[in-house]
Design an enzyme around this catalytic site. Structure first.
Site, mmCIF file in Angstrom:
data_model
loop_
_atom_site.group_PDB
_atom_site.id
_atom_site.type_symbol
_atom_site.label_atom_id
_atom_site.label_comp_id
_atom_site.label_asym_id
_atom_site.label_seq_id
_atom_site.Cartn_x
_atom_site.Cartn_y
_atom_site.Cartn_z
ATOM 1 N N ARG A 135 0.830 -1.217 0.000
ATOM 2 C CA ARG A 135 0.000 0.000 0.000
ATOM 3 C C ARG A 135 0.857 1.257 0.000
ATOM 4 N NH1 ARG A 135 -5.103 -0.793 3.624
ATOM 5 N NH2 ARG A 135 -5.793 0.880 2.269
ATOM 6 N N ASP A 328 -15.695 2.926 1.111
ATOM 7 C CA ASP A 328 -15.578 1.551 1.611
ATOM 8 C C ASP A 328 -16.847 0.734 1.348
ATOM 9 O OD1 ASP A 328 -13.013 2.075 2.450
ATOM 10 O OD2 ASP A 328 -13.635 2.647 4.471
ATOM 11 N N ARG A 401 -13.466 -6.638 3.969
ATOM 12 C CA ARG A 401 -14.745 -6.241 3.356
ATOM 13 C C ARG A 401 -15.158 -7.208 2.241
ATOM 14 N NH1 ARG A 401 -15.686 -1.902 6.375
ATOM 15 N NH2 ARG A 401 -13.964 -0.467 6.716
HETATM 16 C C1 S3P Z 1 -10.153 6.021 6.047
HETATM 17 C C2 S3P Z 1 -10.273 6.673 4.857
HETATM 18 C C3 S3P Z 1 -10.482 5.969 3.583
HETATM 19 C C4 S3P Z 1 -11.032 4.585 3.790
HETATM 20 C C5 S3P Z 1 -10.302 3.826 4.844
HETATM 21 C C6 S3P Z 1 -10.335 4.571 6.176
HETATM 22 C C7 S3P Z 1 -9.855 6.819 7.253
HETATM 23 O O1 S3P Z 1 -9.239 5.890 2.908
HETATM 24 O O2 S3P Z 1 -11.027 3.848 2.594
HETATM 25 O O3 S3P Z 1 -10.905 2.543 5.028
HETATM 26 O O4 S3P Z 1 -10.041 6.309 8.371
HETATM 27 O O5 S3P Z 1 -9.467 7.974 7.096
HETATM 28 P P1 S3P Z 1 -8.766 7.117 1.976
HETATM 29 O O6 S3P Z 1 -9.060 8.346 2.719
HETATM 30 O O7 S3P Z 1 -7.297 6.974 1.739
HETATM 31 O O8 S3P Z 1 -9.566 6.977 0.726
#
Ligand code: S3P
Length: 450
Positions: A135, A328, A401
């Site tokens: 990631r 999500d 998920r």
């Molecule tokens: C999250 C933001 C999202 C989401 C992740 C949790 C957070 O990611 O997909 O599961 O807690 O800020 P991104 O902001 O990078 O899209």
């Protein structure tokens, strides 16, 4: 746990439950409590793999669990399916050097460096599991470097990430992708930077960090599409309440919408409008039986009950501002679209490829394996609704998920679904199978949902 796990169609889902505590808010609660001066009560901290990683991380940098929470295990909860913690912070500038294992937690990996980067006395490394090593961290490393931070990553973009504290200065940063994780990282860094850092969002993303920082005494304000943060001497969160996770509730919201005869009441769920884009999308698809009730604010976050019944769905267009507000939940939109009439197109969602798995690929493969007519595109999916799914087998690819998506697909399918590595669900929702089972045996609720 036996592998694979089978999920058979049971018919209507009925009953009441409180999904587990919000994962995003729990991560932030542990980190902001750790930054805090004095002790912070976190009421309803998520007891799941990801948020255990965050608790361990803040302890590694010197925060302490105190009072009863120092001896209790997280599983000893407060009756709401979540733990009550008291965290003694190290203060905004007091983090100890440490090697941090973030496990599978992308939010921890992206947010924590923001706080650490501005503390010149320390050096930290962040690393995690096989999935986390794929990631990207350059999305936080490059703006932090612009602020004066010293960071090094594998191939300049992947974990392990090394952070060496430095003096930071504020910048105006236009987020190239709408990411709450990157925004939050820069806001944390901004607390320790000279000047007034500004983060410009291309589209609104979840704003839990802004709300929690403001409640802890930070000066954070929104000017149109820009979030501005002032440097702070100290934070005093005092008490943080964690609602049930809308993203966990979403599995049952979609299940109840697509399985005829369903009637499900989900209690005390976080209803922050930057998280509930799924409800708008489902309503556009024709989901008429979604009722919201008893909404109240606690600790700066709206919390309320969601009641959902079955509706016939139509395909719809999903893109633009929908995407960060339902990032999500887009796998569930694709599932619902298989049960709809007509075509659903999901666009502008290339970020899905950078989640716990490449969710454009894993969702497309999973739904196709169950009989769905789904095509992957570069930045989304096109789904031809056929009114249902046959069933079959799904591999979670270790993505929580996708595991839960497979289970819900099984409950709604004609022939059932076998999910390989269902255990991945414990990353955000350890009691998921039990909760699904309880709704499959539930008696009808009073006063059917309208
Ligand atoms: C999250 C933001 C999202 C989401 C992740 C949790 C957070 O990611 O997909 O599961 O807690 O800020 P991104 O902001 O990078 O899209």
């Amino acid at each position: 746990m036996a592998d694979p796990t089978r999920f058979d169609p049971f018919g209507a889902l009925r009953g009441v439950l409180r999904p587990p505590a919000d994962k995003s808010i729990s991560h932030r609660a542990a980190m902001i409590a750790a930054m805090g001066t004095g002790e912070t009560d976190v009421i309803g901290y998520l007891d799941a793999a990801d948020t255990r990683s965050t608790l361990a991380a803040v302890q590694a940098v010197g925060a302490r669990l105190v009072g009863e929470s120092a001896t209790a295990t997280l599983a000893e909860d407060d009756g709401l399916g979540a733990a009550r913690l008291r965290i003694a912070g190290v203060g905004l500038r007091g983090a100890r050097p440490a090697a941090i294992d973030v496990g599978n937690a992308g939010t921890l990996l992206r947010l924590l460096p923001g706080w650490l980067a501005g503390q010149p006395q320390g050096k930290w490394t962040l690393d995690g599991d096989e999935s986390i090593r794929k990631r990207p961290v350059d999305r936080v490393a490059s703006p932090l470097r612009e602020m004066g931070a010293r960071l090094a990553a594998r191939d300049d973009r992947l974990p392990p990430l090394e952070v060496e504290g430095a003096s930071l200065h504020g910048i105006t940063y236009e987020l190239p992708v709408a990411s709450a994780q990157v925004k939050s990282c820069l806001l944390f860094a901004g607390l320790l930077a000279a000047g007034e850092p500004r983060v410009v969002e291309p589209l609104p993303t979840r704003d839990h960090s802004e709300r929690m920082l403001a409640a802890a005494g930070a000066q954070v304000r929104r000017e149109g599409d820009t979030v501005v943060i002032a440097p702070a001497e100290r934070l005093e969160p005092g008490r943080i309440v964690v609602p049930a996770d809308f993203s966990s509730a979403a599995f049952f919201i979609v299940a109840a919408t697509i399985v005829p005869g369903s009637d499900v009441l989900l209690h005390q769920v976080g209803l922050n409008p930057t998280r509930t884009g799924l409800l708008d999308i489902l309503r556009r698809m024709g989901a008429a039986k979604i009722e919201i009730a008893d909404v109240a604010e606690d600790g700066g976050e709206p919390i309320g009950d969601i009641r959902v019944g079955h509706s016939e769905l139509q395909g719809c267009e999903v893109g633009g501002a929908d995407v960060p507000l339902a990032i999500d939940e887009l796998p569930l939109v694709a599932l619902a679209a298989c049960f709809a009439a007509g075509t659903t197109t999901i666009r502008d969602a290339a970020e899905l490829r950078k989640k716990e798995s490449d969710r454009i690929a894993t969702v497309t493969d999973a739904l196709r394996a169950l009989g769905g007519q789904v095509e992957a595109t570069e930045d989304g999916m096109v789904i031809e609704g056929t009114g249902g799914l046959r069933g079959g087998a799904v591999d979670s690819h270790g993505d929580h998920r996708i595991a839960m998506l497979g289970a819900i697909a099984g409950a709604a399918s004609r022939e059932g679904v076998e999910v390989t590595n269902m255990g991945a669900a414990a990353v955000s929702y350890p009691g998921f199978e039990g909760d699904l089972g309880s709704l499959q045996q539930g008696p009808p609720l009073h006063d059917p949902v309208h």
